[in-house]
Scaffold this motif. Structure first.
Motif, PDB file in Angstrom:
ATOM      1  N   GLU A  93       0.979  -1.148  -0.066  1.00 17.11           N
ATOM      2  CA  GLU A  93       0.026   0.094   0.016  1.00 17.11           C
ATOM      3  C   GLU A  93       0.925   1.240  -0.028  1.00 17.11           C
ATOM      4  N   ILE A  94       1.879   1.184   0.778  1.00 16.35           N
ATOM      5  CA  ILE A  94       2.924   2.414   0.642  1.00 16.35           C
ATOM      6  C   ILE A  94       3.641   2.710  -0.589  1.00 16.35           C
ATOM      7  N   LEU A  95       3.861   1.487  -1.212  1.00 21.99           N
ATOM      8  CA  LEU A  95       4.540   1.589  -2.441  1.00 21.99           C
ATOM      9  C   LEU A  95       3.586   2.044  -3.616  1.00 21.99           C
ATOM     10  N   GLU A  96       2.160   1.863  -3.410  1.00 23.63           N
ATOM     11  CA  GLU A  96       1.153   2.144  -4.141  1.00 23.63           C
ATOM     12  C   GLU A  96       0.980   3.745  -3.992  1.00 23.63           C
ATOM     13  N   LEU A  97       1.245   4.050  -2.980  1.00 20.00           N
ATOM     14  CA  LEU A  97       1.039   5.666  -2.565  1.00 20.00           C
ATOM     15  C   LEU A  97       2.059   6.189  -3.220  1.00 20.00           C
ATOM     16  N   ILE A  98       2.929   5.820  -3.198  1.00 25.00           N
ATOM     17  CA  ILE A  98       4.478   6.560  -3.608  1.00 25.00           C
ATOM     18  C   ILE A  98       4.246   6.702  -5.045  1.00 25.00           C
ATOM     19  N   VAL A  99       3.946   5.543  -5.970  1.00 25.56           N
ATOM     20  CA  VAL A  99       3.716   5.592  -7.135  1.00 25.56           C
ATOM     21  C   VAL A  99       2.699   6.529  -7.711  1.00 25.56           C
ATOM     22  N   ALA A 100       1.775   6.539  -6.889  1.00 22.09           N
ATOM     23  CA  ALA A 100       0.359   7.580  -7.131  1.00 22.09           C
ATOM     24  C   ALA A 100       0.928   9.181  -7.040  1.00 22.09           C
ATOM     25  N   LEU A 143       3.910  10.020  -7.692  1.00 19.61           N
ATOM     26  CA  LEU A 143       4.745  10.293  -8.434  1.00 19.61           C
ATOM     27  C   LEU A 143       4.035  10.506  -9.761  1.00 19.61           C
ATOM     28  N   VAL A 144       3.191   9.902 -10.112  1.00 17.09           N
ATOM     29  CA  VAL A 144       2.341   9.846 -11.329  1.00 17.09           C
ATOM     30  C   VAL A 144       1.264  11.354 -11.110  1.00 17.09           C
ATOM     31  N   LEU A 145       1.147  11.738  -9.967  1.00 17.48           N
ATOM     32  CA  LEU A 145       0.331  12.994  -9.672  1.00 17.48           C
ATOM     33  C   LEU A 145       1.248  14.088 -10.191  1.00 17.48           C
ATOM     34  N   ILE A 157      -5.070  10.267 -19.786  1.00 17.72           N
ATOM     35  CA  ILE A 157      -4.843   8.865 -19.316  1.00 17.72           C
ATOM     36  C   ILE A 157      -4.096   8.810 -18.004  1.00 17.72           C
ATOM     37  N   GLY A 158      -3.079   9.644 -17.939  1.00 21.04           N
ATOM     38  CA  GLY A 158      -2.622   9.610 -16.803  1.00 21.04           C
ATOM     39  C   GLY A 158      -3.533  10.241 -15.381  1.00 21.04           C
ATOM     40  N   ILE A 159      -4.489  10.927 -15.587  1.00 19.48           N
ATOM     41  CA  ILE A 159      -5.494  11.146 -14.370  1.00 19.48           C
ATOM     42  C   ILE A 159      -6.284  10.112 -14.147  1.00 19.48           C
ATOM     43  N   GLU A 160      -6.638   9.131 -15.101  1.00 23.16           N
ATOM     44  CA  GLU A 160      -7.387   7.977 -14.898  1.00 23.16           C
ATOM     45  C   GLU A 160      -6.521   6.955 -14.380  1.00 23.16           C
ATOM     46  N   PHE A 161      -5.246   6.922 -14.717  1.00 22.44           N
ATOM     47  CA  PHE A 161      -4.397   5.876 -14.035  1.00 22.44           C
ATOM     48  C   PHE A 161      -4.193   6.009 -12.690  1.00 22.44           C
TER      49      PHE A 161
END
Length: 137
Positions: free
Chosen positions: A13-20, A22-24, A63-67
Motif C-alpha cells: 500500500e505504501i509503494l502504491e501511494l508513492i507511485v500515485a 509520482l504519477v500526480l 490517461i494519466g489522471i485515469e491511471f
C-alpha cells in the motif's frame, strides 16, 4: 505468518501511494508545460495538422489522471475507463486503417458492455446482501 502478510500488505500500500504521488507529480508537470507553451496555440491557428500533436498530449494527461484514479480507488470501473481511454486515444491520435478503426470501436463497445455488466452484477449483489441482512434481523 498472518503478521508477515499484513506487513507485506502495508508495504504494498505504501509503494502504491508513492507511485500515485509520482504519477500526480508527472500530471501536474505535464499540465504546467502544456499551459506554459502558448506557441502551440499560435501554431494551431496556422496549421491544423499540429492539432494531432496537441490532442496526443491532452490524451496522455487524461490517461494519466485515469491511471492515478485507478491507483487511488482500484476497482473494475476505473480499470475499464483507463482501457477505454487507451483504445480511444489510439483510434483518434494514431493513423489507422479502417479495419483498425473497426476493431477499436468494437473494443470500446465490448469494454462498455463489460463495465455495465460488472456494475449491474455489483448492484444485484449489494441488493441481495441487504435483503439477506434484513431477513436475519
Amino acid at each position: 505468518m498472518g503478521k508477515f502478510k499484513k506487513n507485506i500488505q502495508k508495504i504494498g500500500e505504501i509503494l502504491e501511494l508513492i507511485v500515485a504521488v509520482l504519477v500526480l507529480a508527472g500530471i501536474i508537470l505535464s499540465v504546467c508545460s502544456l499551459v506554459k507553451d502558448f506557441a502551440i496555440f499560435r501554431t494551431l491557428l496556422d496549421d491544423t495538422a499540429s492539432f494531432r500533436t496537441y490532442l496526443d498530449d491532452i490524451f496522455v494527461i487524461v490517461i494519466g489522471i485515469e491511471f492515478l484514479q485507478m491507483f487511488c480507488r482500484p476497482n473494475s470501473d476505473n480499470i475499464m475507463e483507463v482501457l477505454i481511454f487507451l483504445v480511444a486515444r489510439h483510434m483518434i491520435v494514431s493513423t489507422t486503417t479502417p479495419y483498425e478503426d473497426f476493431v477499436s470501436v468494437i473494443s470500446i463497445i465490448l469494454l462498455c458492455v463489460l463495465r455495465r455488466h460488472l456494475h449491474n452484477t455489483r448492484e444485484k449483489d449489494k441488493t441481495k446482501t441487504e435483503a439477506e441482512g434484513e431477513e436475519v434481523i
